[in-house]
Design an enzyme around this catalytic site. Structure first.
Site, PDB file in Angstrom:
ATOM      1  N   TRP A 162       0.745  -1.061   0.068  1.00  0.00           N
ATOM      2  CA  TRP A 162      -0.071  -0.006   0.208  1.00  0.00           C
ATOM      3  C   TRP A 162       0.703   1.421   0.098  1.00  0.00           C
ATOM      4  CZ3 TRP A 162       1.619   2.098   4.370  1.00  0.00           C
ATOM      5  CH2 TRP A 162       2.084   1.360   5.691  1.00  0.00           C
ATOM      6  N   LYS A 186      -2.821  -8.849  -7.200  1.00  0.00           N
ATOM      7  CA  LYS A 186      -3.488  -8.555  -5.916  1.00  0.00           C
ATOM      8  C   LYS A 186      -2.898  -7.429  -5.254  1.00  0.00           C
ATOM      9  CE  LYS A 186      -4.913  -9.390  -1.662  1.00  0.00           C
ATOM     10  NZ  LYS A 186      -4.477  -8.465  -0.621  1.00  0.00           N
ATOM     11  N   SER A 188      -2.751  -4.374  -2.017  1.00  0.00           N
ATOM     12  CA  SER A 188      -3.297  -4.497  -0.750  1.00  0.00           C
ATOM     13  C   SER A 188      -4.723  -3.778  -0.578  1.00  0.00           C
ATOM     14  CB  SER A 188      -2.295  -3.335   0.030  1.00  0.00           C
ATOM     15  OG  SER A 188      -2.974  -2.883   1.169  1.00  0.00           O
ATOM     16  N   GLU A 189      -5.378  -4.265   0.411  1.00  0.00           N
ATOM     17  CA  GLU A 189      -6.522  -3.582   0.590  1.00  0.00           C
ATOM     18  C   GLU A 189      -6.577  -2.083   0.991  1.00  0.00           C
ATOM     19  OE1 GLU A 189      -5.508  -5.863   4.611  1.00  0.00           O
ATOM     20  OE2 GLU A 189      -5.114  -6.154   2.022  1.00  0.00           O
ATOM     21  N   GLY A 239       6.012  -7.324   4.174  1.00  0.00           N
ATOM     22  CA  GLY A 239       6.680  -7.612   5.409  1.00  0.00           C
ATOM     23  C   GLY A 239       7.167  -9.122   5.485  1.00  0.00           C
ATOM     24  N   GLU A 260      10.598  -8.717  -2.018  1.00  0.00           N
ATOM     25  CA  GLU A 260      11.427  -7.577  -1.870  1.00  0.00           C
ATOM     26  C   GLU A 260      10.619  -7.212  -0.426  1.00  0.00           C
ATOM     27  OE1 GLU A 260      12.280  -4.394  -0.774  1.00  0.00           O
ATOM     28  OE2 GLU A 260      10.678  -3.655  -2.075  1.00  0.00           O
ATOM     29  N   CYS A 294      10.300   0.548   2.686  1.00  0.00           N
ATOM     30  CA  CYS A 294      11.268  -0.275   3.300  1.00  0.00           C
ATOM     31  C   CYS A 294      12.663   0.338   3.348  1.00  0.00           C
ATOM     32  CB  CYS A 294      11.308  -1.468   2.449  1.00  0.00           C
ATOM     33  SG  CYS A 294      11.430  -1.253   0.610  1.00  0.00           S
ATOM     34  N   GLU A 396      11.852  -3.271  12.550  1.00  0.00           N
ATOM     35  CA  GLU A 396      11.009  -2.443  11.406  1.00  0.00           C
ATOM     36  C   GLU A 396       9.978  -1.801  12.042  1.00  0.00           C
ATOM     37  OE1 GLU A 396      10.543  -2.409   6.613  1.00  0.00           O
ATOM     38  OE2 GLU A 396       9.703  -3.817   7.590  1.00  0.00           O
TER      39      GLU A 396
END
Length: 502
Positions: A162, A186, A188-189, A239, A260, A294, A396
């Site tokens: 996202w 697909k 992210s929501e 993640g 990634e 990230c 993280e």
């Protein structure tokens, strides 16, 4: 939020009801979920929830389309990707407004970074499409000729995060299409609309079924996709915990993947560093994209001789950052993507403080106009943890929180920077060329910056080691991830050794 209020803010107006995209057709669903504008905390559109049957249909459509797309010429695929880039660049207002509304990306960043970067990545892989080839293999036998050709893999399952959806989408779509594959995407929501809008904008450039989109929640839609036997490869950005679940699900079908993943980027600031540049780059490294990135500079290891001055300069600049509505061009720093993410980041700060970290600046909600009371805001935060002993220096956070550490020797800085499971990005600031090479070589990360941060030009491999994943994106090497070599060995001689008979 009423429609007039949304319009006054410049919130994005959807191009129509959002549906799945399967085989070139819009597919409505029986169920859906709200997309929340993170600046105000209220719904701005409705998104479709796919089922396992929709995933099956999308993979089947992509499989059918692969038979045609794989046989298109490299020059055709080159033109398609170039035209996709043209279309992104032609509507910067559309994409900037959409990203600000969807995930809280400050609109000034969307104009300056997301739109040109997305287009640039597509153009880069457009160029590589015509240079993707195999090799001739020298053999000692003069009666043999051996060479390889690169062939596309098939259906690629692309799982998009996202935080930078159209940039990450370009990182998947560009090389996959250039190599001759088809995709089921697909998103992210929290960032599905931008992916649907992108595919709607470019789907006429490719045969039906080359680009498919299934939206919904990971445990249902994502799980069905990554375990599907019709998927040839998975490419995921996100993640480490999710990556482990994906790989476990993909194991049954022996589906290979590109991962990634996250990071805990350590920025080493030496005694001779240019502090003006180092502080500026550290600010960009952690507060760009609201800290939800990230490759964030989430650890600042500063030499003891310049530590206090660095801390003063950094904290002063952080306090002056303009926080506000992501749709406001004056905003330098927007909201986190969701209430859940805000709560998670706050929890990370509380845990670090309980372990001994000190909040130098930020750490709480900023003062904002009442209209933004429902937004998911956290002030840009600097924690101090001189010995790097708290969770903030190891885990993280994926938010606008960086931790300032102190070191006395080069060896100590490198050792501490290399602690922990991540290995995505790291950097060193020094005027000493020998020291720069020495530390850059010793830092264990897939990306090492020297006297800069957050520079990810197309052509330079992006990826990590350890818990930061494997495989490389954004480079010529990426094309190898989306194709397989076929060895062809031709016999040219007309004699054979006498091995059989009398």
């Amino acid at each position: 939020m009423t429609a007039p209020v949304a319009a006054a803010r410049g919130a994005y107006v959807p191009s129509g009801d959002y549906t799945l995209i399967i085989g070139g057709e819009p597919v409505a669903t029986d169920d859906g979920f709200d997309a929340i504008d993170p600046s105000v905390g209220t719904p701005w559109t409705r998104l479709p929830q796919a089922t396992e049957a929709h995933v099956d249909a999308a993979v089947a459509a992509a499989t059918r389309a692969f038979a045609t797309w794989r046989r298109t010429t490299a020059s055709h695929r080159q033109r398609v990707l170039w035209e996709m880039a043209d279309r992104v660049e032609a509507e910067p207002d559309r994409w900037a407004s959409l990203l600000a509304t969807e995930n809280g990306r400050p609109i000034r960043e969307a104009y300056a970074a997301d739109v040109p970067t997305c287009a640039g990545i597509l153009r880069y892989f457009s160029g590589l499409a015509r240079d993707h080839r195999g090799d001739q293999i020298p053999l000692e036998d003069p009666g043999s000729l051996a060479f390889t050709v690169r062939e596309p893999l098939g259906v690629i399952a692309a799982l998009i995060p996202w935080n930078s959806p159209i940039i990450t989408l370009a990182n998947k779509v560009g090389p996959a299409l250039a190599a001759g594959n088809t995709l089921v995407i697909k998103p992210s929501e929290y960032a599905s609309a931008s992916v649907i809008e992108f595919v709607r904008a470019v789907e006429d450039l490719v045969p039906a079924g080359v680009l498919n989109v299934v939206t919904g929640f990971g445990p249902s839609v994502g799980a069905a996709l990554v375990s599907h036997p019709g998927v040839a490869k998975i490419t995921f950005t996100g993640g480490s915990a999710t990556a482990r679940r994906i790989m476990a699900a993909a194991g049954g079908a022996l589906t290979p993947s590109i991962m990634e993943l996250g990071g805990k980027g350590a920025m080493v600031v030496c005694a001779d560093a240019d502090l003006d540049l180092a502080v500026a780059d550290a600010m960009t490294g952690i507060y760009m994209a609201n800290g939800e990135v990230c490759v964030a500079a989430s650890r600042l290891l500063v030499h003891e001789s310049v530590h206090d001055e660095f801390a003063e300069r950094f904290a002063a600049l952080a306090r002056g950052i303009v926080v506000g509505d992501a749709l406001d061009p004056a905003t330098q720093f927007g909201p986190l993507v969701s209430a859940a993410q805000l709560e998670r980041v706050r929890g990370c700060i509380d845990a670090a403080v309980a372990q001994g970290a000190v909040v130098r600046t930020g750490g709480a909600a900023p003062e904002l106009p009442a209209a933004l009371d429902g937004g998911f805001f956290l002030a840009p935060t600097l924690l101090e943890d001189p010995a790097g002993a708290t969770s903030a220096s190891r885990e993280e956070i994926f938010g606008p929180v960086t931790v300032l550490e102190r070191f006395a020797s080069e060896d100590a800085a490198v050792a501490r920077a290399n602690e922990g499971p991540y290995g995505l990005a790291a950097g060193v600031w020094t005027r000493d060329l020998a020291r720069a090479h020495r530390i850059a070589g010793a830092l264990e990360a897939g990306i090492v910056w020297v006297n800069k941060w957050f520079d990810l030009p197309a052509g330079v491999p992006m990826g990590g080691i350890g818990d930061s994943g494997f495989g490389r994106e954004l480079s010529a090497e990426t094309m190898l991830e989306y194709s397989a070599p076929k060895a062809i060995n031709i016999g040219l001689g007309d004699t054979r050794p006498a091995l059989w008979g009398r």
